[in-house]
Design a protein around this motif. Structure first.
Motif, PDB file in Angstrom:
ATOM      1  N   SER A  17       0.831  -1.201   0.000  1.00  4.18           N
ATOM      2  CA  SER A  17       0.000   0.000   0.000  1.00  4.18           C
ATOM      3  C   SER A  17       0.867   1.253   0.000  1.00  4.18           C
ATOM      4  O   SER A  17       2.000   1.244   0.486  1.00  4.18           O
ATOM      5  CB  SER A  17      -0.901   0.025   1.242  1.00  4.18           C
ATOM      6  N   ARG A  19       0.041   5.782   0.219  1.00  4.30           N
ATOM      7  CA  ARG A  19      -0.921   6.888   0.221  1.00  4.30           C
ATOM      8  C   ARG A  19      -0.258   8.110  -0.389  1.00  4.30           C
ATOM      9  O   ARG A  19       0.750   8.603   0.126  1.00  4.30           O
ATOM     10  CB  ARG A  19      -1.420   7.222   1.629  1.00  4.30           C
ATOM     11  N   ARG A  66      -9.700  -1.052  -4.918  1.00  6.69           N
ATOM     12  CA  ARG A  66      -8.332  -1.059  -4.380  1.00  6.69           C
ATOM     13  C   ARG A  66      -7.860   0.338  -3.969  1.00  6.69           C
ATOM     14  O   ARG A  66      -7.090   0.470  -3.018  1.00  6.69           O
ATOM     15  CB  ARG A  66      -7.363  -1.624  -5.427  1.00  6.69           C
ATOM     16  N   PHE A  67      -8.303   1.341  -4.695  1.00 10.23           N
ATOM     17  CA  PHE A  67      -7.877   2.718  -4.425  1.00 10.23           C
ATOM     18  C   PHE A  67      -9.055   3.517  -3.871  1.00 10.23           C
ATOM     19  O   PHE A  67     -10.215   3.290  -4.259  1.00 10.23           O
ATOM     20  CB  PHE A  67      -7.407   3.395  -5.704  1.00 10.23           C
ATOM     21  N   GLN A  81      -5.437   6.738  -1.477  1.00  2.00           N
ATOM     22  CA  GLN A  81      -5.010   5.546  -0.752  1.00  2.00           C
ATOM     23  C   GLN A  81      -5.000   4.383  -1.738  1.00  2.00           C
ATOM     24  O   GLN A  81      -6.037   4.074  -2.342  1.00  2.00           O
ATOM     25  CB  GLN A  81      -5.950   5.254   0.405  1.00  2.00           C
ATOM     26  N   ASN A  83      -4.219   0.412  -2.213  1.00  2.00           N
ATOM     27  CA  ASN A  83      -4.026  -0.887  -1.581  1.00  2.00           C
ATOM     28  C   ASN A  83      -3.926  -1.975  -2.642  1.00  2.00           C
ATOM     29  O   ASN A  83      -4.314  -1.772  -3.795  1.00  2.00           O
ATOM     30  CB  ASN A  83      -5.175  -1.190  -0.632  1.00  2.00           C
ATOM     31  N   SER A  84      -3.419  -3.119  -2.227  1.00  3.95           N
ATOM     32  CA  SER A  84      -3.298  -4.282  -3.132  1.00  3.95           C
ATOM     33  C   SER A  84      -2.644  -3.882  -4.449  1.00  3.95           C
ATOM     34  O   SER A  84      -3.128  -4.206  -5.535  1.00  3.95           O
ATOM     35  CB  SER A  84      -4.682  -4.889  -3.389  1.00  3.95           C
TER      36      SER A  84
END
Length: 119
Positions: A17, A19, A66-67, A81, A83-84
């Protein structure tokens, strides 16, 4: 002077991840639609996500689930953000601001931040 300053990019392993942040100055933040775009190596710039002044978000199909895009009016900052993360998310990520209530071609861009997803 309008400034959009991105930060938070870097190298991350697949599945990790990050940010991203975009600090905005020189415009009235609450009157602008904020967005994140990305440009993979050798490819065209593409939309990732946008968020309106009232918080309505729109996402590209490739990153849905995911985002997450968000904005903080007190800090004049928009976030992404992620992720994955996958190797295909590797790109330079750009912050964008365009007026929400005017029909205009005026828009503003940040300088970009590199995101590299690799093991």
């Amino acid at each position: 002077q309008v400034q959009l300053v991105e930060s938070g990019g870097g190298l991350v392993q697949p599945g990790g991840s990050l940010r991203l942040s975009c600090a905005v100055s020189g415009i009235t933040f609450r009157f602008y639609v904020m967005g994140w775009y990305r440009q993979p190596p050798g490819m065209q710039r593409e939309l990732v996500a946008t968020i309106t002044p009232d918080g309505s978000a729109n996402y590209a199909d490739s990153i849905k689930g995911r985002f997450t895009i968000s904005r903080d009016g007190a800090k004049n900052t928009v976030y992404l953000q992620m992720n994955s993360l996958k190797p295909e998310d590797t790109a330079v990520y750009y912050c964008n601001a365009r007026p929400a209530y005017l029909v205009t071609t005026i828009e503003y861009w940040g300088q970009g931040t590199q995101v590299t997803v690799s093991s």
